[in-house]
Motif scaffolding. Sequence first.
Motif, PDB file in Angstrom:
ATOM      1  N   GLY A   9      -2.508  -4.104  10.857  1.00  0.00           N
ATOM      2  CA  GLY A   9      -1.204  -4.003  10.067  1.00  0.00           C
ATOM      3  C   GLY A   9      -1.696  -4.219   8.509  1.00  0.00           C
ATOM      4  O   GLY A   9      -2.542  -5.005   8.470  1.00  0.00           O
ATOM      5  N   ASN A  10      -0.907  -3.722   7.801  1.00  0.00           N
ATOM      6  CA  ASN A  10      -1.169  -3.897   6.165  1.00  0.00           C
ATOM      7  C   ASN A  10       0.118  -4.323   6.008  1.00  0.00           C
ATOM      8  O   ASN A  10       1.163  -3.521   5.786  1.00  0.00           O
ATOM      9  N   TRP A  11       0.193  -5.810   5.563  1.00  0.00           N
ATOM     10  CA  TRP A  11       1.458  -6.434   5.379  1.00  0.00           C
ATOM     11  C   TRP A  11       1.944  -6.133   3.847  1.00  0.00           C
ATOM     12  O   TRP A  11       2.937  -6.438   3.574  1.00  0.00           O
ATOM     13  N   LYS A  12       0.957  -5.695   3.021  1.00  0.00           N
ATOM     14  CA  LYS A  12       1.463  -5.405   1.615  1.00  0.00           C
ATOM     15  C   LYS A  12       1.679  -6.642   0.912  1.00  0.00           C
ATOM     16  O   LYS A  12       1.361  -7.879   1.314  1.00  0.00           O
ATOM     17  N   MET A  13       2.444  -6.630   0.040  1.00  0.00           N
ATOM     18  CA  MET A  13       2.988  -8.009  -0.735  1.00  0.00           C
ATOM     19  C   MET A  13       4.394  -8.470  -0.066  1.00  0.00           C
ATOM     20  O   MET A  13       5.520  -8.475  -0.689  1.00  0.00           O
ATOM     21  N   GLY A  94      -9.184   1.018  -1.485  1.00  0.00           N
ATOM     22  CA  GLY A  94      -8.608   2.304  -2.234  1.00  0.00           C
ATOM     23  C   GLY A  94      -7.271   2.751  -1.538  1.00  0.00           C
ATOM     24  O   GLY A  94      -6.859   3.687  -1.566  1.00  0.00           O
ATOM     25  N   HIS A  95      -6.444   1.621  -1.242  1.00  0.00           N
ATOM     26  CA  HIS A  95      -4.895   2.116  -0.607  1.00  0.00           C
ATOM     27  C   HIS A  95      -4.339   2.699  -1.664  1.00  0.00           C
ATOM     28  O   HIS A  95      -4.491   2.566  -2.968  1.00  0.00           O
ATOM     29  N   SER A  96      -3.315   3.756  -1.533  1.00  0.00           N
ATOM     30  CA  SER A  96      -2.916   4.635  -2.180  1.00  0.00           C
ATOM     31  C   SER A  96      -2.119   3.759  -3.397  1.00  0.00           C
ATOM     32  O   SER A  96      -1.939   4.204  -4.490  1.00  0.00           O
ATOM     33  N   TYR A 166      -6.641   7.525   7.177  1.00  0.00           N
ATOM     34  CA  TYR A 166      -6.033   8.625   6.523  1.00  0.00           C
ATOM     35  C   TYR A 166      -4.454   8.708   6.509  1.00  0.00           C
ATOM     36  O   TYR A 166      -3.574   8.346   7.433  1.00  0.00           O
ATOM     37  N   GLU A 167      -4.194   8.401   5.089  1.00  0.00           N
ATOM     38  CA  GLU A 167      -2.881   8.125   4.758  1.00  0.00           C
ATOM     39  C   GLU A 167      -1.966   9.126   3.929  1.00  0.00           C
ATOM     40  O   GLU A 167      -2.269   8.925   2.553  1.00  0.00           O
ATOM     41  N   PRO A 168      -1.326   9.997   4.329  1.00  0.00           N
ATOM     42  CA  PRO A 168      -0.775  10.972   3.464  1.00  0.00           C
ATOM     43  C   PRO A 168       0.395  10.140   2.598  1.00  0.00           C
ATOM     44  O   PRO A 168       1.079   9.633   3.201  1.00  0.00           O
ATOM     45  N   ALA A 171       3.965  10.318   3.328  1.00  0.00           N
ATOM     46  CA  ALA A 171       4.216   9.620   4.768  1.00  0.00           C
ATOM     47  C   ALA A 171       4.557   8.109   4.601  1.00  0.00           C
ATOM     48  O   ALA A 171       4.796   7.453   5.536  1.00  0.00           O
ATOM     49  N   ILE A 172       4.010   7.570   3.384  1.00  0.00           N
ATOM     50  CA  ILE A 172       4.168   6.014   3.418  1.00  0.00           C
ATOM     51  C   ILE A 172       5.291   5.464   3.097  1.00  0.00           C
ATOM     52  O   ILE A 172       5.973   5.916   2.004  1.00  0.00           O
ATOM     53  N   GLY A 173       5.896   4.745   3.952  1.00  0.00           N
ATOM     54  CA  GLY A 173       7.015   4.088   3.574  1.00  0.00           C
ATOM     55  C   GLY A 173       8.345   4.925   3.287  1.00  0.00           C
ATOM     56  O   GLY A 173       9.625   4.474   3.155  1.00  0.00           O
ATOM     57  N   THR A 174       8.065   6.111   3.856  1.00  0.00           N
ATOM     58  CA  THR A 174       9.098   7.236   3.682  1.00  0.00           C
ATOM     59  C   THR A 174       9.998   7.347   5.261  1.00  0.00           C
ATOM     60  O   THR A 174      11.107   8.042   5.124  1.00  0.00           O
ATOM     61  N   GLY A 212       1.021   5.916   7.805  1.00  0.00           N
ATOM     62  CA  GLY A 212       2.202   6.545   7.241  1.00  0.00           C
ATOM     63  C   GLY A 212       3.306   6.697   8.115  1.00  0.00           C
ATOM     64  O   GLY A 212       3.667   7.603   8.910  1.00  0.00           O
ATOM     65  N   SER A 213       4.489   5.750   8.083  1.00  0.00           N
ATOM     66  CA  SER A 213       5.424   5.610   8.804  1.00  0.00           C
ATOM     67  C   SER A 213       5.174   5.559  10.264  1.00  0.00           C
ATOM     68  O   SER A 213       6.087   5.895  11.226  1.00  0.00           O
ATOM     69  N   VAL A 214       4.082   5.011  10.631  1.00  0.00           N
ATOM     70  CA  VAL A 214       3.712   4.698  12.301  1.00  0.00           C
ATOM     71  C   VAL A 214       4.706   3.883  12.711  1.00  0.00           C
ATOM     72  O   VAL A 214       5.051   2.777  12.280  1.00  0.00           O
ATOM     73  N   GLY A 231      -4.574   3.248  13.934  1.00  0.00           N
ATOM     74  CA  GLY A 231      -3.289   3.356  13.021  1.00  0.00           C
ATOM     75  C   GLY A 231      -3.736   2.213  12.051  1.00  0.00           C
ATOM     76  O   GLY A 231      -3.942   0.952  12.269  1.00  0.00           O
ATOM     77  N   LEU A 232      -3.196   2.540  10.726  1.00  0.00           N
ATOM     78  CA  LEU A 232      -2.698   1.377   9.729  1.00  0.00           C
ATOM     79  C   LEU A 232      -1.437   1.440   9.493  1.00  0.00           C
ATOM     80  O   LEU A 232      -0.856   2.311   8.955  1.00  0.00           O
ATOM     81  N   VAL A 233      -0.548   0.430   9.905  1.00  0.00           N
ATOM     82  CA  VAL A 233       0.690   0.262   9.920  1.00  0.00           C
ATOM     83  C   VAL A 233       1.367  -0.674   9.058  1.00  0.00           C
ATOM     84  O   VAL A 233       0.904  -1.856   8.641  1.00  0.00           O
ATOM     85  N   GLY A 234       2.164  -0.213   8.046  1.00  0.00           N
ATOM     86  CA  GLY A 234       2.923  -0.979   7.111  1.00  0.00           C
ATOM     87  C   GLY A 234       4.027  -1.686   7.566  1.00  0.00           C
ATOM     88  O   GLY A 234       4.162  -2.495   8.350  1.00  0.00           O
ATOM     89  N   GLY A 235       5.163  -1.212   7.353  1.00  0.00           N
ATOM     90  CA  GLY A 235       6.608  -1.768   7.622  1.00  0.00           C
ATOM     91  C   GLY A 235       6.722  -2.320   9.090  1.00  0.00           C
ATOM     92  O   GLY A 235       7.069  -3.347   9.280  1.00  0.00           O
ATOM     93  N   ALA A 236       6.134  -1.159  10.015  1.00  0.00           N
ATOM     94  CA  ALA A 236       6.286  -1.662  11.380  1.00  0.00           C
ATOM     95  C   ALA A 236       5.378  -2.934  11.790  1.00  0.00           C
ATOM     96  O   ALA A 236       5.558  -3.274  12.937  1.00  0.00           O
TER      97      ALA A 236
HETATM   98  O1  LIG Z   1       0.673   2.029   3.665  1.00  0.00           O
HETATM   99  C1  LIG Z   1       0.780   2.229   4.775  1.00  0.00           C
HETATM  100  C2  LIG Z   1      -0.257   1.418   5.488  1.00  0.00           C
HETATM  101  O2  LIG Z   1      -1.341   1.039   4.781  1.00  0.00           O
HETATM  102  C3  LIG Z   1       1.854   2.594   5.542  1.00  0.00           C
HETATM  103  O3  LIG Z   1       2.914   1.953   5.167  1.00  0.00           O
HETATM  104  P1  LIG Z   1       4.382   2.447   6.343  1.00  0.00           P
HETATM  105  O4  LIG Z   1       3.863   2.088   7.654  1.00  0.00           O
HETATM  106  O5  LIG Z   1       5.308   1.241   5.855  1.00  0.00           O
HETATM  107  O6  LIG Z   1       4.465   3.742   6.108  1.00  0.00           O
END
Ligand SMILES: O=C(CO)COP(=O)(O)O
Length: 249
Positions: A9-13, A94-96, A166-168, A171-174, A212-214, A231-236
């Motif tokens: 999980g990538n909690w971000k900020m 190196g996150h986008s 691999y994070e297109p 597809a991130i947060g979209t 990317g939106s997993v 996977g590397l998962v953001g929001g979820a």
């Molecule tokens: O950037 C991401 C994980 O590093 C992906 O984010 P989301 O799962 O929110 O699209």
Amino acid sequence: MARRKIVAGNWKMNKTPSEAVALVEELKPLVKSEDVDVVFCVPAIDIIPVVEATKGTNIKVGAENMYYEESGAFTGEISPAMLTDAGVEYVVLGHSERREYFAETDETVNKKMLKAFEHGLTPIMCCGETLEQREQGVTMDFIRQQVKIGFLNVTAEQAKKAVIAYEPIWAIGTGKTASTAQAQEVCADIRKCIAEVYDEATAAAVRIQYGGSVNADTAADLFSQNDIDGGLVGGASLKADFGKIVNYK
Ligand SMILES: O=C(CO)COP(=O)(O)O
């Protein structure tokens, strides 16, 4: 040898320290797994309470960034030794979002990769194309460059332990997940690139995640592809759904 899946999980900020502990308590029983490595990559200030709250569980803790110097006059930065001393095992590099908003380049990512390995941290090195690049048909040229520069001077023994995400970017947060075929195609080509730079054994060992939106609905298809090792998962990753993603089978 089969590669072990890794779901991070990538909690971000997101999440203050007290919110972080509450989330760990909520997710702890849901992310139990015998056959998947589970990593929570959390904001720097949450690391110590999250390490404490995950003690005795299968959850490993990761950072979302670090600096490539040992110590010194680098106001605001976090060193690799600070991370390892706090109990961190993984670090996202190196996150986008860091490339876009904080001027990270393939060269700084490479310096961080070398430093992470030197300190025994496992890097999760992110790569991925923009929508424009995909439409122009330069996706793999771009990603190959990110991977080749990112791994410059990394030994084969180190590379074997690395994780590549691999994070297109489109597809991130979209909410727009890459199709399983698109994700598998790029992940297979990243593995081919590693084989060209190193050898087949290294390529067979390196773990490649899709990000990317997993979500709980898409994880099973994505993670069962030949070259997708999790996977590397953001929001979820901030919701109970993360348990379903870890236990995708
Ligand atoms: O950037 C991401 C994980 O590093 C992906 O984010 P989301 O799962 O929110 O699209």
